[in-house]
Design an enzyme around this catalytic site. Structure first.
Site, PDB file in Angstrom:
ATOM      1  N   LEU A  74       0.754  -1.291   0.011  1.00 50.80           N
ATOM      2  CA  LEU A  74       0.101  -0.069  -0.123  1.00 50.80           C
ATOM      3  C   LEU A  74       0.935   1.127   0.022  1.00 50.80           C
ATOM      4  CD1 LEU A  74      -2.734   1.628   0.464  1.00 50.80           C
ATOM      5  CD2 LEU A  74      -2.360   1.098   2.832  1.00 50.80           C
ATOM      6  N   SER A  75       0.722   2.144  -1.003  1.00 46.88           N
ATOM      7  CA  SER A  75       1.224   3.330  -1.139  1.00 46.88           C
ATOM      8  C   SER A  75       2.925   3.183  -0.956  1.00 46.88           C
ATOM      9  CB  SER A  75       0.967   4.325   0.101  1.00 46.88           C
ATOM     10  OG  SER A  75       1.273   5.719   0.032  1.00 46.88           O
ATOM     11  N   PHE A  76       3.579   3.729  -0.015  1.00 42.46           N
ATOM     12  CA  PHE A  76       5.012   3.350   0.155  1.00 42.46           C
ATOM     13  C   PHE A  76       5.495   2.093  -0.015  1.00 42.46           C
ATOM     14  CE2 PHE A  76       8.675   2.555   2.864  1.00 42.46           C
ATOM     15  CZ  PHE A  76       9.745   3.179   2.212  1.00 42.46           C
TER      16      PHE A  76
END
Length: 266
Positions: A96-98
């Site tokens: 997720l994301s990073f």
């Protein structure tokens, strides 16, 4: 009802907190910038036939910050160390994301370890579509992890078109953040890692089947990034969540968990 178990493992001389939930096909969860593993709670209970493995990245939650910054590749190698410590040789990976950046790098540096990829609200780094100026300024410091009120001021970036309709989700996320905030140094190191990385040049060689999820109303990682990733990945497929913000994977967990289950078990 699956009981979650916590333990601390030592990887590259860092004490890393790990949580394992459920039984079945192992799924490694890689979290967003500065986020503690508790943020996965809305999703893990809804995944079927999965042994979910989450950990606090160095400097996040209750894991030690590194003395020197880790690159995205360094985070990927640390993830391999966590899997080794738990005795897992092959896993599916959800980032997720990073964490999606780390997941892409993990598929590159540990090809034989990764079966399938799920990339949520993430990008290829340099070469992708950048955040809006206002959204970018909201994540330049870890302040939203130290105050629920500050987290709620940036909620529109996370919840997209649902911001005004889901205060329960917002409150729980804010509580989890302030209970396990990142260290300032750890957060800064993760920002540096994300700002100096790109997968654009190697994505066409990532062979794993990949599901790419994005919120249509995400100003932090605009949905066009999912199209770019899915277009470059030989076995990539993009799903855009209508009215979804940056945390659509967690905000819409009931809707997206069956989609992820189907992809992983296919």
């Amino acid at each position: 009802f699956a009981v979650a178990t916590d333990e601390v493992v030592t990887v590259e001389r860092l004490r890393i907190r790990v949580r394992v939930h459920g039984e079945g096909r192992p799924l490694l969860l890689l979290n967003g910038l500065g986020a503690p593993l508790e943020l996965w709670d809305p999703l893990v209970g809804r995944l079927a036939g999965v042994r979910a493995i989450a950990f606090d990245a160095p400097g996040s939650g209750r894991s030690e910050p590194p003395c020197l910054p880790l690159s995205i590749r360094g985070h990927a190698r640390l993830a391999v160390g966590v899997l080794d410590a738990l005795g897992h040789r092959r896993v599916d990976v959800l980032g997720l994301s990073f964490g999606g950046m780390v997941a892409q790098e993990l598929a590159r540096v540990a090809t034989g370890c990764v079966d399938r990829l799920v990339l949520a609200s993430t990008s290829c780094g340099w070469g992708g579509v950048p955040s809006t100026a206002a959204a970018l300024s909201a994540v330049q410091t870890p302040s939203r992890y130290y105050s629920r009120l500050l987290f709620e001021t940036v909620a529109p970036y996370y919840l997209g078109g649902r911001e005004s309709t889901d205060r329960t989700f917002l409150g729980r996320q804010g509580r989890r953040r302030v209970e396990s905030p990142p260290s300032t140094r750890g957060y800064l190191y993760q920002l540096i890692a994300a700002a100096t990385w790109s997968s654009l040049h190697y994505l066409p060689r990532v062979a794993q089947p990949t599901l790419v999820l994005a919120g249509a109303d995400d100003p932090l990682v605009p949905a066009l990034n999912a199209r770019i990733l899915a277009g470059l990945l030989p076995r990539g497929r993009a799903v855009i969540v209508s009215r979804g913000g940056h945390l659509c994977l967690l905000d819409e967990a009931g809707r997206l968990a069956p989609l992820i289950d189907d992809f992983l078990q296919r």
